[in-house]
Design a protein around this motif. Sequence first.
Motif, PDB file in Angstrom:
ATOM      1  N   ASN A 184     -10.239-107.290 -36.450  1.00 29.88           N
ATOM      2  CA  ASN A 184     -11.166-106.608 -37.346  1.00 29.88           C
ATOM      3  C   ASN A 184     -10.511-105.380 -37.968  1.00 29.88           C
TER       4      ASN A 184
ATOM      5  N   TYR B 157     -18.027-101.035 -41.771  1.00 33.09           N
ATOM      6  CA  TYR B 157     -17.176-101.228 -40.594  1.00 33.09           C
ATOM      7  C   TYR B 157     -17.573-100.206 -39.521  1.00 33.09           C
TER       8      TYR B 157
ATOM      9  N   LEU C  89      -9.372-104.502 -41.945  1.00 35.69           N
ATOM     10  CA  LEU C  89      -9.816-103.277 -42.601  1.00 35.69           C
ATOM     11  C   LEU C  89      -8.659-102.587 -43.312  1.00 35.69           C
TER      12      LEU C  89
END
Length: 282
Positions: A140, A54, A144
């Motif tokens: 996103n 990430y 996570l």
Amino acid sequence: MTSWLAAWQHLPEHISPYLFTVGSFQLRYYSLMYLVAFALTYLLVRYRVQDEGYPYREETLQDVIIWCIVGLILGARLGYVFFYHFDYYLLHPLEILLPFRFDGGIQFVGISGMSYHGGALGVLVASLLLCRRRGISFWNLADLICPAIPLGYTFGRIGNFINGELYGRITTAPWGMYFPLDPARALRHPSQLYEAFFEGIVLFIILWGLRKRRPFDGFLLALYVMGYGLVRFFIEFFREPDSHLGLIVASLTMGQILCILMILVGLAVYAVRARTVSGVVK
């Protein structure tokens, strides 16, 4: 009754909720559980960044955690005020954020009363603000963080159990327990432990196992919101309703009504994000 069963049923009566006390100051295990939850969530998120690539730096992760903690605490408190005790705090607004009671003088009582659903809204608002400020993709970032949340949440429910609060409904099941704060002194479901296991450990195993298989950004967020709402909805049948609210609509508690809304929101997020990625929505 066997001795081990009796020990189990009366276990909450032998657990002190205080880590230590100094004069009038008392530090509860519940506060320690919050710290453990935040630290564990941060470590799991950090592991995902390092293991799955990430695009977030260490400083960004630290800012995310701080913003989420602030959003969680404020949201949980305000959610409790508006969802569960609005009439009272409308007449006592200073007690919303101040640890004092002002009836008949000033009395230190601490701040009690937090709402999971309010905390979730607080984290959502804080995350959106931070993402907009830093130019980060909210979907996103949400994917996570979401798989790590349930395991941290487990410790919060263990804290509720140690406090002897939020106990379940009266039962005849042999695994029921007697809670010292229960005025009825009845055998009750240890619903805090049900929540710690199903909303925490089980949901964590599912989301953690799917974390690398998400077909689009927002997938894990949708699953988390739907999953928590569904599990909590059924556990509410074993949890004692708030005495001042009781059952709201069609024998449902306030928590169940909020969980239905969570499930609908999760379904909407899934549908919208899936259509966006497939190109139906540009």
